[in-house]
Design a protein around this motif. Structure first.
Motif, PDB file in Angstrom:
ATOM      1  N   ASP A   1       4.628  10.002  -8.569  1.00 47.90           N
ATOM      2  CA  ASP A   1       4.455   9.607  -7.173  1.00 47.90           C
ATOM      3  C   ASP A   1       3.028   9.078  -6.982  1.00 47.90           C
ATOM      4  O   ASP A   1       2.064   9.673  -7.487  1.00 47.90           O
ATOM      5  N   VAL A   2       2.926   7.991  -6.227  1.00 46.86           N
ATOM      6  CA  VAL A   2       1.644   7.280  -6.120  1.00 46.86           C
ATOM      7  C   VAL A   2       0.478   8.195  -5.737  1.00 46.86           C
ATOM      8  O   VAL A   2      -0.589   8.144  -6.355  1.00 46.86           O
ATOM      9  N   GLU A   3       0.684   9.086  -4.770  1.00 43.94           N
ATOM     10  CA  GLU A   3      -0.440   9.923  -4.300  1.00 43.94           C
ATOM     11  C   GLU A   3      -0.860  11.003  -5.289  1.00 43.94           C
ATOM     12  O   GLU A   3      -1.917  11.610  -5.134  1.00 43.94           O
ATOM     13  N   HIS A   4      -0.031  11.241  -6.315  1.00 40.44           N
ATOM     14  CA  HIS A   4      -0.388  12.275  -7.302  1.00 40.44           C
ATOM     15  C   HIS A   4      -0.589  11.701  -8.696  1.00 40.44           C
ATOM     16  O   HIS A   4      -0.565  12.428  -9.682  1.00 40.44           O
ATOM     17  N   ARG A   5      -0.763  10.388  -8.747  1.00 41.24           N
ATOM     18  CA  ARG A   5      -0.964   9.750 -10.049  1.00 41.24           C
ATOM     19  C   ARG A   5      -2.247  10.231 -10.718  1.00 41.24           C
ATOM     20  O   ARG A   5      -3.320  10.210 -10.111  1.00 41.24           O
ATOM     21  N   SER A   6      -2.114  10.603 -11.961  1.00 43.63           N
ATOM     22  CA  SER A   6      -3.267  11.074 -12.733  1.00 43.63           C
ATOM     23  C   SER A   6      -4.172   9.899 -13.099  1.00 43.63           C
ATOM     24  O   SER A   6      -3.708   8.820 -13.440  1.00 43.63           O
ATOM     25  N   ARG A   7      -5.482  10.160 -13.045  1.00 47.07           N
ATOM     26  CA  ARG A   7      -6.439   9.148 -13.497  1.00 47.07           C
ATOM     27  C   ARG A   7      -6.695   9.262 -14.997  1.00 47.07           C
ATOM     28  O   ARG A   7      -7.329   8.402 -15.585  1.00 47.07           O
ATOM     29  N   MET A   8      -6.240  10.352 -15.561  1.00 47.76           N
ATOM     30  CA  MET A   8      -6.491  10.575 -16.985  1.00 47.76           C
ATOM     31  C   MET A   8      -5.334  10.113 -17.864  1.00 47.76           C
ATOM     32  O   MET A   8      -5.543   9.531 -18.909  1.00 47.76           O
ATOM     33  N   ASN A   9      -4.107  10.402 -17.417  1.00 48.86           N
ATOM     34  CA  ASN A   9      -2.946  10.074 -18.232  1.00 48.86           C
ATOM     35  C   ASN A   9      -1.981   9.252 -17.396  1.00 48.86           C
ATOM     36  O   ASN A   9      -1.315   9.782 -16.512  1.00 48.86           O
ATOM     37  N   VAL A  10      -1.927   7.959 -17.680  1.00 51.05           N
ATOM     38  CA  VAL A  10      -1.104   7.049 -16.904  1.00 51.05           C
ATOM     39  C   VAL A  10       0.246   6.917 -17.601  1.00 51.05           C
ATOM     40  O   VAL A  10       0.339   6.381 -18.706  1.00 51.05           O
ATOM     41  N   THR A  11       1.286   7.459 -16.960  1.00 48.11           N
ATOM     42  CA  THR A  11       2.624   7.431 -17.574  1.00 48.11           C
ATOM     43  C   THR A  11       3.448   6.327 -16.934  1.00 48.11           C
ATOM     44  O   THR A  11       3.471   6.179 -15.715  1.00 48.11           O
ATOM     45  N   PHE A  12       4.097   5.547 -17.767  1.00 47.31           N
ATOM     46  CA  PHE A  12       4.956   4.481 -17.218  1.00 47.31           C
ATOM     47  C   PHE A  12       6.079   4.161 -18.188  1.00 47.31           C
ATOM     48  O   PHE A  12       6.011   4.479 -19.376  1.00 47.31           O
ATOM     49  N   LEU A  13       7.138   3.550 -17.638  1.00 48.12           N
ATOM     50  CA  LEU A  13       8.315   3.239 -18.450  1.00 48.12           C
ATOM     51  C   LEU A  13       8.547   1.729 -18.466  1.00 48.12           C
ATOM     52  O   LEU A  13       8.054   1.005 -17.597  1.00 48.12           O
ATOM     53  N   ALA A  14       9.285   1.297 -19.456  1.00 51.47           N
ATOM     54  CA  ALA A  14       9.676  -0.110 -19.533  1.00 51.47           C
ATOM     55  C   ALA A  14      11.050  -0.261 -18.896  1.00 51.47           C
ATOM     56  O   ALA A  14      11.808   0.710 -18.823  1.00 51.47           O
TER      57      ALA A  14
END
Lengths: 365, 365
Positions: free
Chosen positions: A286-299
């Motif tokens: 969720d955008v407001e809890h996005r980590s600045r250290m570990n950016v997780t994303f999918l293709a």
């Protein structure tokens, strides 16, 4: 040879100047004619390293005098057991916030020592958010939380809570941003992200809280033993502490935690913007809890996932494969990762988008 | 610059070729473009290091297949608690052999977990000998001993005992001599003597014995968790394990444990002969139990003690000051210490004898 862009989740990138100084000390430390690996931990030179490292931690995180700074071994996983062993007394319950994989591990260990209450969990949405507004019962022995969830890519930005003493696993975001130490009764962190090499654990704890620990705890699992012996009850992890000192000196040169926090915000902003823009990828947290250290994303599909992993590897980008249970990608943006590496990744994502769309158009024709 | 003669008791001297390889890996490991400090412990390259290190331990010590080889953290001091936590069940008692400072520490921790029986102690003579002929009750959960007493300078050379399962703290003499693994049910050793840098602990244990461990043990204190996860339940001390691998490869090149044992015998013989010959010094341990690793000796008076410490320091000899509770001298002759360093020390003792007797004659005139 060309240096890699290391987005690994930990053990992770450290500044190259730190690596150079560390390598030199392995050969001949400070011109002593001895390697840092063969000096006695009781030598005045090494006792000075321990003291300096403690003082750097105090300075960089504004640790008040009524808190102790300790260096242990065994990583956060050992802390998962040490915390309840020391503080979960008979007849009490411990409160845990369940925000993912490592929080779950902490909960599992605590259950061996007494009653555990889950105050909130984000399991319902695969840990894509941080629960808020839960009840923090002041009668609990403590409330345990995980400030940054390395696997799920979420981070707690607000620690203000009234109630039980707050204990926080900060393994993956300590030293990455300003925190208010007095919000916590105890903080622990495996060193191998923003502090130094694997093999040491940092603990920062309020003395008054440590004094409440249960009695009859084995020496190496008793925080007070580390406090009373300047973290040298037994042979400490000499090299890890030394490299942590070098790394914290580097951090100080970067404008300290405030300085690095600004750069970390910038790096995260750049990468999340590309994830949100690029039609081939999407974020998991969720955008407001996005980590600045570990950016997780999918293709968007398996072809993009496999193709981009290879494309990025060819550009010297390493460590972006997502955790095995989550899949996709995880780009860790720890302190020592330069903005230029994030730019390389973002450019790679944009280039891959172009190649992929050209290829798809070609296939459709 | 001139390399020092490092007789330190630990962390101790490692071979200079190992230091050079370690320093290179801190800069760029195996040409990967990454430092050994920043690689993931889950990378195939590092998993290979863990496997190779385990195989080297097996080969060098002839560890049979029904024993596990584990890498932990926390040193022998953590083992002092882990052993009874795992193996001292309710209604059982644990037998301990008291041979000095570290044996006492092990006993203290065991008492937190259950009934402890002292089978024998050499405290009556300041731990100058190893008790023999004691009764090893087969009904005990285990018998715990310390193979080499770093502070007192004694060593056990005969482990043949029928009775309870034998558990041995081999921190300061493992890899220095041939042992028969099947004499033991569990061996543990802090790495920082003959294995590698501080920050890792070696455990070799019979699988059948591990299977008898008590249930409900915290993961990081449960040997079986390390066995089931190839010592990687959590982030291991990556650099310490890597340097241990380099050091064990070096040991293999020295003719393995049999080869190094011959050299260790030679080194100890040379130094003890000088102690016995030189009228200014005398040994503290009973001759038949003298340690080959830590040679403890005293000066005939304070003037000799202070004078020789300075005289030796000027010759580049470091780490020979005795442990604070014992005083005098302790020269540690670990595997990597060359015979030439012992020759330098022995020559220094002889030269000092000459100077001291000349000076005394002068004073008398």
């Amino acid at each position: 040879m060309h240096k890699k862009h290391n987005f690994g989740a930990g053990p992770c990138i450290l500044p190259s100047s730190v690596m150079e100084q560390a390598a030199q000390a392995v050969i001949n430390w400070g011109g002593m004619g001895l390697s840092i690996l063969e000096v006695s931990h009781r030598s005045p030179e090494f006792e000075d390293v321990v003291l300096k490292t403690q003082l750097l931690v105090r300075e960089l995180l504004s640790v008040p005098d009524h808190y102790s700074v300790l260096f242990l071994q065994g990583g956060a996983s050992t802390q998962f057991a040490m915390v309840p062993m020391n503080f979960l007394s008979a007849g009490k319950k411990a409160a845990y916030l369940d925000t993912g994989y490592f929080a779950q591990k902490a909960i599992k260990e605590a259950k061996l020592f007494g009653e555990v209450e889950l105050v909130a969990s984000s399991k319902d949405k695969d840990y894509a958010y941080i629960p808020v507004g839960f009840n923090n019962d002041k009668h609990a022995a403590y409330l345990h939380c995980t400030s940054n969830n390395t696997i799920e890519g979420t981070e707690i930005f607000d620690f203000s809570t009234a109630g039980a003493p707050l204990i926080c696993d900060m393994s993956s975001d300590i030293f990455s941003r300003k925190i208010n130490i007095t919000d916590f009764d105890l903080i622990y962190a495996g060193a191998q992200k923003n502090m130094g090499p694997a093999g040491m654990t940092l603990v920062i704890a309020k003395n008054e809280f440590l004094d409440q620990a249960k009695k009859e705890i084995p020496s190496m699992l008793d925080y007070r033993v580390f406090r009373d012996n300047m973290s040298m009850y037994n042979t400490p992890p000499v090299f890890s502490i030394y490299v942590a000192m070098l790394n914290l000196l580097w951090l100080k040169d970067q404008g300290g935690v405030s300085g690095i926090e600004q750069r970390n915000i910038e790096k995260a902003k750049l990468l999340y913007a590309e994830i949100d823009r690029n039609p081939l990828f999407y974020g998991t947290a969720d955008v407001e809890h996005r980590s600045r250290m570990n950016v997780t994303f999918l293709a968007i599909n398996k072809e993009v996932e496999t193709g981009f992993l290879k494309f990025a590897a060819d550009m010297g980008i390493v460590g972006i494969k997502g955790y095995r249970t989550v899949g996709g990608f995880r780009a860790s943006l720890y302190n020592a990762l330069p903005l230029s590496s994030v730019e390389v990744l973002v450019n790679a994502m944009a280039s891959f988008e172009k190649i992929y769309s050209d290829k798809t158009v070609l296939e459709l024709e």
